[in-house]
Design a protein around this motif. Sequence first.
Motif, PDB file in Angstrom:
ATOM      1  N   GLN A 292     -23.545  49.704  -5.611  1.00  0.00           N
ATOM      2  CA  GLN A 292     -24.846  50.360  -5.581  1.00  0.00           C
ATOM      3  C   GLN A 292     -25.232  50.868  -4.193  1.00  0.00           C
ATOM      4  OE1 GLN A 292     -26.967  50.489  -8.680  1.00  0.00           O
ATOM      5  NE2 GLN A 292     -24.796  50.305  -9.233  1.00  0.00           N
ATOM      6  N   ASP A 293     -24.368  50.634  -3.219  1.00  0.00           N
ATOM      7  CA  ASP A 293     -24.712  51.023  -1.852  1.00  0.00           C
ATOM      8  C   ASP A 293     -24.245  52.425  -1.492  1.00  0.00           C
ATOM      9  OD1 ASP A 293     -22.040  50.162  -2.035  1.00  0.00           O
ATOM     10  OD2 ASP A 293     -21.964  49.752   0.119  1.00  0.00           O
ATOM     11  N   VAL A 294     -23.616  53.106  -2.436  1.00  0.00           N
ATOM     12  CA  VAL A 294     -23.102  54.447  -2.179  1.00  0.00           C
ATOM     13  C   VAL A 294     -23.558  55.375  -3.299  1.00  0.00           C
ATOM     14  CG1 VAL A 294     -21.028  55.858  -1.884  1.00  0.00           C
ATOM     15  CG2 VAL A 294     -21.073  53.520  -1.000  1.00  0.00           C
ATOM     16  N   ASP A 295     -24.012  56.564  -2.944  1.00  0.00           N
ATOM     17  CA  ASP A 295     -24.407  57.572  -3.927  1.00  0.00           C
ATOM     18  C   ASP A 295     -23.214  57.902  -4.825  1.00  0.00           C
ATOM     19  OD1 ASP A 295     -26.276  59.935  -4.753  1.00  0.00           O
ATOM     20  OD2 ASP A 295     -24.326  60.856  -4.289  1.00  0.00           O
ATOM     21  N   ALA A 296     -23.492  58.155  -6.099  1.00  0.00           N
ATOM     22  CA  ALA A 296     -22.431  58.389  -7.080  1.00  0.00           C
ATOM     23  C   ALA A 296     -21.523  59.556  -6.685  1.00  0.00           C
ATOM     24  CB  ALA A 296     -23.042  58.643  -8.453  1.00  0.00           C
ATOM     25  N   LYS A 297     -22.098  60.637  -6.157  1.00  0.00           N
ATOM     26  CA  LYS A 297     -21.275  61.789  -5.774  1.00  0.00           C
ATOM     27  C   LYS A 297     -20.344  61.435  -4.615  1.00  0.00           C
ATOM     28  CE  LYS A 297     -24.510  65.363  -7.307  1.00  0.00           C
ATOM     29  NZ  LYS A 297     -25.359  66.521  -6.885  1.00  0.00           N
ATOM     30  N   LEU A 298     -20.879  60.702  -3.655  1.00  0.00           N
ATOM     31  CA  LEU A 298     -20.048  60.280  -2.535  1.00  0.00           C
ATOM     32  C   LEU A 298     -18.983  59.299  -3.001  1.00  0.00           C
ATOM     33  CD1 LEU A 298     -19.301  60.132   0.429  1.00  0.00           C
ATOM     34  CD2 LEU A 298     -21.143  58.450   0.750  1.00  0.00           C
ATOM     35  N   LEU A 299     -19.327  58.442  -3.935  1.00  0.00           N
ATOM     36  CA  LEU A 299     -18.357  57.480  -4.452  1.00  0.00           C
ATOM     37  C   LEU A 299     -17.195  58.200  -5.129  1.00  0.00           C
ATOM     38  CD1 LEU A 299     -17.739  54.509  -4.711  1.00  0.00           C
ATOM     39  CD2 LEU A 299     -19.004  54.474  -6.865  1.00  0.00           C
ATOM     40  N   ALA A 300     -17.495  59.282  -5.841  1.00  0.00           N
ATOM     41  CA  ALA A 300     -16.426  60.067  -6.477  1.00  0.00           C
ATOM     42  C   ALA A 300     -15.492  60.640  -5.431  1.00  0.00           C
ATOM     43  CB  ALA A 300     -17.037  61.184  -7.322  1.00  0.00           C
ATOM     44  N   VAL A 301     -16.060  61.099  -4.329  1.00  0.00           N
ATOM     45  CA  VAL A 301     -15.239  61.631  -3.235  1.00  0.00           C
ATOM     46  C   VAL A 301     -14.363  60.525  -2.646  1.00  0.00           C
ATOM     47  CG1 VAL A 301     -15.282  62.627  -0.911  1.00  0.00           C
ATOM     48  CG2 VAL A 301     -16.874  63.458  -2.662  1.00  0.00           C
ATOM     49  N   LEU A 302     -14.923  59.333  -2.490  1.00  0.00           N
ATOM     50  CA  LEU A 302     -14.162  58.214  -1.949  1.00  0.00           C
ATOM     51  C   LEU A 302     -13.005  57.843  -2.873  1.00  0.00           C
ATOM     52  CD1 LEU A 302     -17.020  55.900  -0.617  1.00  0.00           C
ATOM     53  CD2 LEU A 302     -15.524  57.421   0.694  1.00  0.00           C
ATOM     54  N   VAL A 303     -13.233  57.906  -4.171  1.00  0.00           N
ATOM     55  CA  VAL A 303     -12.163  57.623  -5.131  1.00  0.00           C
ATOM     56  C   VAL A 303     -11.041  58.650  -4.972  1.00  0.00           C
ATOM     57  CG1 VAL A 303     -11.547  57.614  -7.585  1.00  0.00           C
ATOM     58  CG2 VAL A 303     -13.624  56.459  -6.811  1.00  0.00           C
ATOM     59  N   GLU A 304     -11.413  59.923  -4.882  1.00  0.00           N
ATOM     60  CA  GLU A 304     -10.417  60.983  -4.705  1.00  0.00           C
ATOM     61  C   GLU A 304      -9.634  60.798  -3.415  1.00  0.00           C
ATOM     62  OE1 GLU A 304     -12.321  64.770  -4.883  1.00  0.00           O
ATOM     63  OE2 GLU A 304     -13.318  64.350  -6.784  1.00  0.00           O
ATOM     64  N   GLN A 305     -10.328  60.507  -2.333  1.00  0.00           N
ATOM     65  CA  GLN A 305      -9.667  60.357  -1.046  1.00  0.00           C
ATOM     66  C   GLN A 305      -8.763  59.130  -1.024  1.00  0.00           C
ATOM     67  OE1 GLN A 305      -9.633  62.537   1.437  1.00  0.00           O
ATOM     68  NE2 GLN A 305     -10.896  63.876   0.169  1.00  0.00           N
ATOM     69  N   ALA A 306      -9.201  58.054  -1.659  1.00  0.00           N
ATOM     70  CA  ALA A 306      -8.380  56.850  -1.712  1.00  0.00           C
ATOM     71  C   ALA A 306      -7.104  57.105  -2.507  1.00  0.00           C
ATOM     72  CB  ALA A 306      -9.165  55.703  -2.332  1.00  0.00           C
ATOM     73  N   ALA A 307      -7.228  57.840  -3.609  1.00  0.00           N
ATOM     74  CA  ALA A 307      -6.056  58.158  -4.410  1.00  0.00           C
ATOM     75  C   ALA A 307      -5.085  59.033  -3.613  1.00  0.00           C
ATOM     76  CB  ALA A 307      -6.484  58.880  -5.686  1.00  0.00           C
ATOM     77  N   ARG A 308      -5.635  59.982  -2.899  1.00  0.00           N
ATOM     78  CA  ARG A 308      -4.799  60.866  -2.082  1.00  0.00           C
ATOM     79  C   ARG A 308      -4.105  60.077  -0.970  1.00  0.00           C
ATOM     80  NH1 ARG A 308      -5.810  64.965   2.135  1.00  0.00           N
ATOM     81  NH2 ARG A 308      -4.339  66.678   1.792  1.00  0.00           N
ATOM     82  N   ALA A 309      -4.837  59.165  -0.338  1.00  0.00           N
ATOM     83  CA  ALA A 309      -4.255  58.355   0.731  1.00  0.00           C
ATOM     84  C   ALA A 309      -3.149  57.457   0.192  1.00  0.00           C
ATOM     85  CB  ALA A 309      -5.333  57.510   1.400  1.00  0.00           C
ATOM     86  N   THR A 310      -3.341  56.939  -1.017  1.00  0.00           N
ATOM     87  CA  THR A 310      -2.318  56.091  -1.619  1.00  0.00           C
ATOM     88  C   THR A 310      -1.041  56.877  -1.855  1.00  0.00           C
ATOM     89  OG1 THR A 310      -3.976  54.704  -2.690  1.00  0.00           O
ATOM     90  CG2 THR A 310      -1.754  54.635  -3.606  1.00  0.00           C
TER      91      THR A 310
END
Length: 217
Positions: free
Chosen positions: A155-173
């Motif tokens: 709950q500490d991150v806006d949903a849109k930003l969280l989606a970006v973090l998911v994308e970036q984490a997947a790309r980094a992996t």
Amino acid sequence: MTTTTTRKSRAGGVPTPARRRSDATANRAALLSAARTLLALDPHASLDAIAHGAGLSRRAVYGHFPDRESLLREVITLGAVRFNEIAEATDDPDPRVALARMAVRLWREADAVRAAANIALDDVHMDITVRALLPLRRRVRAITAAGVASGMFRQDVDAKLLAVLVEQAARATLRELRLSTADAAAIVARMVLSVVGLSWREQHELFAAHPEIIAED
């Protein structure tokens, strides 16, 4: 005379237009198949290597693609189509299950998708990749929004930003890890679930309740 000539062509003389089209289609398919296979292993595979993998000469490649870049764009497009199909077909009322299942299904895709993913690691192709994957990105945003709204995601991150973090984490992996172990699917699922805020204990409980997430073929 015309009948005789036509028969000779069909019997093994000059190839008919239909045969030439069939050969051209087969050669194009062979090139794309070789490109997917080689680029899944090495995003910098040369045009010569791809032609060799397809059993064709470099000159034959130019009959279908003017240069390596156009071939890469085609691989990206085909991979993106499959990515998007998986994303739009993956659904579950529980956003945790939906996100983990999508990650696993994408990871387990064939070389067409993995080749596109490898090419996407190259920043030069980022723009075309982003455009091609818009349906997938919309689906990730929808899942993260549902997860945040339900309280299942952090709950500490806006949903849109969280989606970006998911994308970036997947790309980094994809960039840092070439996962080929038997538990690779579980690792990928745990990675995205960690990003959205699930602890290792919560992940364990989720997989225990939904073993199909990482067991499905």
